[in-house]
Design a protein around this motif. Structure first.
Motif, PDB file in Angstrom:
ATOM      1  N   ALA A  24       0.924  -1.138   0.013  1.00 42.80           N
ATOM      2  CA  ALA A  24       0.068   0.037   0.097  1.00 42.80           C
ATOM      3  C   ALA A  24       0.735   1.246   0.044  1.00 42.80           C
ATOM      4  O   ALA A  24       0.523   2.217  -0.703  1.00 42.80           O
ATOM      5  N   ASP A  25       1.855   1.078   0.760  1.00 44.55           N
ATOM      6  CA  ASP A  25       2.841   2.533   0.879  1.00 44.55           C
ATOM      7  C   ASP A  25       3.583   2.762  -0.433  1.00 44.55           C
ATOM      8  O   ASP A  25       3.735   3.932  -1.007  1.00 44.55           O
ATOM      9  N   VAL A  26       4.121   1.507  -1.164  1.00 41.86           N
ATOM     10  CA  VAL A  26       4.607   1.751  -2.594  1.00 41.86           C
ATOM     11  C   VAL A  26       3.676   2.263  -3.475  1.00 41.86           C
ATOM     12  O   VAL A  26       3.823   3.374  -4.186  1.00 41.86           O
ATOM     13  N   LEU A  27       2.316   1.921  -3.509  1.00 41.85           N
ATOM     14  CA  LEU A  27       1.496   2.370  -4.381  1.00 41.85           C
ATOM     15  C   LEU A  27       1.039   3.814  -4.044  1.00 41.85           C
ATOM     16  O   LEU A  27       0.975   4.444  -4.975  1.00 41.85           O
ATOM     17  N   ARG A  28       1.042   4.211  -2.943  1.00 38.72           N
ATOM     18  CA  ARG A  28       0.683   5.498  -2.231  1.00 38.72           C
ATOM     19  C   ARG A  28       1.912   6.550  -2.753  1.00 38.72           C
ATOM     20  O   ARG A  28       1.696   7.669  -3.350  1.00 38.72           O
ATOM     21  N   ASN A  29       3.051   5.802  -2.663  1.00 38.76           N
ATOM     22  CA  ASN A  29       4.085   6.762  -2.950  1.00 38.76           C
ATOM     23  C   ASN A  29       4.286   7.045  -4.574  1.00 38.76           C
ATOM     24  O   ASN A  29       4.930   8.121  -4.785  1.00 38.76           O
ATOM     25  N   LYS A  33      -4.288   6.276  -5.443  1.00 37.44           N
ATOM     26  CA  LYS A  33      -5.133   6.410  -4.153  1.00 37.44           C
ATOM     27  C   LYS A  33      -5.381   5.244  -3.559  1.00 37.44           C
ATOM     28  O   LYS A  33      -5.798   4.304  -4.187  1.00 37.44           O
ATOM     29  N   VAL A  34      -5.016   4.877  -2.182  1.00 38.99           N
ATOM     30  CA  VAL A  34      -5.014   3.703  -1.561  1.00 38.99           C
ATOM     31  C   VAL A  34      -5.784   3.722  -0.423  1.00 38.99           C
ATOM     32  O   VAL A  34      -5.552   4.490   0.567  1.00 38.99           O
ATOM     33  N   GLY A  79      -1.427   7.124   5.149  1.00 42.18           N
ATOM     34  CA  GLY A  79      -2.571   6.930   4.002  1.00 42.18           C
ATOM     35  C   GLY A  79      -3.792   6.460   4.810  1.00 42.18           C
ATOM     36  O   GLY A  79      -4.004   6.807   5.887  1.00 42.18           O
ATOM     37  N   ASP A  80      -4.827   6.209   4.127  1.00 41.23           N
ATOM     38  CA  ASP A  80      -6.227   6.053   4.594  1.00 41.23           C
ATOM     39  C   ASP A  80      -6.267   4.617   4.814  1.00 41.23           C
ATOM     40  O   ASP A  80      -5.892   3.812   4.328  1.00 41.23           O
ATOM     41  N   ILE A 120      -7.820  -0.746  -3.110  1.00 43.42           N
ATOM     42  CA  ILE A 120      -8.196  -1.003  -1.873  1.00 43.42           C
ATOM     43  C   ILE A 120      -7.216  -2.577  -1.341  1.00 43.42           C
ATOM     44  O   ILE A 120      -7.565  -3.463  -2.051  1.00 43.42           O
ATOM     45  N   ILE A 121      -6.821  -2.309  -0.324  1.00 46.25           N
ATOM     46  CA  ILE A 121      -5.993  -3.590   0.056  1.00 46.25           C
ATOM     47  C   ILE A 121      -6.484  -3.819   1.558  1.00 46.25           C
ATOM     48  O   ILE A 121      -6.660  -3.138   2.375  1.00 46.25           O
ATOM     49  N   ILE A 122      -6.900  -5.243   1.474  1.00 46.42           N
ATOM     50  CA  ILE A 122      -7.497  -5.809   2.641  1.00 46.42           C
ATOM     51  C   ILE A 122      -6.350  -6.773   3.336  1.00 46.42           C
ATOM     52  O   ILE A 122      -6.052  -7.746   2.809  1.00 46.42           O
ATOM     53  N   ASP A 123      -6.065  -6.497   4.559  1.00 50.32           N
ATOM     54  CA  ASP A 123      -5.267  -7.285   5.399  1.00 50.32           C
ATOM     55  C   ASP A 123      -6.338  -8.216   6.240  1.00 50.32           C
ATOM     56  O   ASP A 123      -7.032  -7.832   6.999  1.00 50.32           O
ATOM     57  N   THR A 124      -5.998  -9.533   5.937  1.00 50.15           N
ATOM     58  CA  THR A 124      -6.924 -10.612   6.586  1.00 50.15           C
ATOM     59  C   THR A 124      -6.326 -11.181   7.874  1.00 50.15           C
ATOM     60  O   THR A 124      -5.105 -11.466   8.140  1.00 50.15           O
TER      61      THR A 124
END
Ligand SMILES: Nc1ncnc2c1ncn2[C@@H]1O[C@H](COP(=O)(O)OP(=O)(O)OP(=O)(O)O)[C@@H](O)[C@H]1O
Ligand SMILES: [Mg+2]
Length: 258
Positions: A24-29, A33-34, A79-80, A120-124
């Motif tokens: 998520a951080d790399v995508l945001r950088n 929008k993540v 991020g969000d 949208i990344i889901i941590d399970t």
């Protein structure tokens, strides 16, 4: 419209949250929008985002009390995020017996926020219960972190069955973006052998694997302990570079170029 990615493995402590947060951080950088959604009652992603579950709306309020997901989004230095909640563990058995329970994440969250994000990344959580199935049902694709050990690879057979069930029943378009070797030690023969043999092993199960493996790296733990983004804390470390390569590969896979 967001691409939704579930980071999933029923095995515990194999780098799901670390992968979710760093991808998520790399995508945001790179200016996507993540949104992170923490589906784990341990709330580890929530903690790494420095977000709060107490006195704030959480995934529990959205799934159980129909809170608007937009009201639960917290914007932090990472991020969000929609924060996790320790109550999600007990919510699951109730949701499992309610009509449309497996669709809850899709209908109550994803459909309502997907226009606001690119990813949208889901941590399970480390279990095969509803939180995982609901994540697989609403995802476009799944990433499966795993470690280079025999039990981790044997566990893939069971996990694959659950992924296939989600695909066959409620989400025929679900893609397997790949198994991702984490905590990889290139100097050990076993890890090297596992990385070399992984594409063939997962192919036999109808899965695929990332070419990139994320190296074991103390800076990951140091950044997490300091409450900082790995890319702020130690942008040149091995794992930071590896997660960039994972995202480069991921974007190609999504575009159908790999
Ligand atoms: N590449 C790595 N190098 C060093 N340590 C790592 C690496 N990846 C993860 N870790 C560490 O391994 C531990 C477990 O990682 P993580 O919490 O991401 O696993 P998980 O699969 O999300 O666990 P759980 O199943 O409990 O949710 C953490 O302490 C994390 O800092
Ligand atoms: Mg975790």
């Amino acid at each position: 419209m967001a691409i939704t990615i579930a980071i999933t493995n029923n095995k515990g402590g194999i780098g799901k949250t670390t992968s979710a947060v760093n991808i998520a951080d790399v995508l945001r950088n790179i200016k996507y929008k993540v949104l992170m959604i923490d589906m784990d009652q341990q709330c580890n992603a929530t903690s790494l985002y420095n977000a709060k579950s107490k006195d704030e709306y959480t995934i529990h309020d959205i799934l159980m009390n129909d809170t608007d997901p937009k009201e639960a989004i917290q914007s932090t230095f990472m991020g969000d995020i929609i924060p996790g909640d320790e109550l999600i563990g007990q919510d699951q058995s109730q949701l499992m017996h309610s009509p449309g329970g497996y669709m809850c994440l899709k209908t109550k969250v994803i459909n309502k926020v997907k226009d606001m994000y690119d990813f949208i990344i889901i941590d399970t959580p480390p279990s095969l219960e509803l939180a995982m199935s609901a994540s697989l049902v609403c995802a476009d694709g799944v990433i499966i972190p795993l470690r280079a050990d025999r039990l981790s690879i044997e566990g893939l057979v069971r996990l694959n069955k659950v992924i296939m069930e989600a695909k066959e029943s409620l989400n025929p378009d679900l893609e397997i973006y790949g198994a991702l070797l984490t905590d990889y030690m290139p100097n050990t023969n076993l890890d090297r052998e596992v990385l070399e043999g992984l594409p063939e092993k997962v192919k036999m199960m109808g899965l695929r694997s990332f070419k990139t493996a994320v190296r074991r790296c103390q800076e990951i733990k140091n950044a997490q302990a300091a409450g900082k983004s790995l890319y702020e804390f130690a942008p040149k470390c091995g794992a930071a570079q590896d997660y960039i390569n994972v995202v480069v590969e991921l974007l190609k896979i999504i575009k159908g170029e790999e």
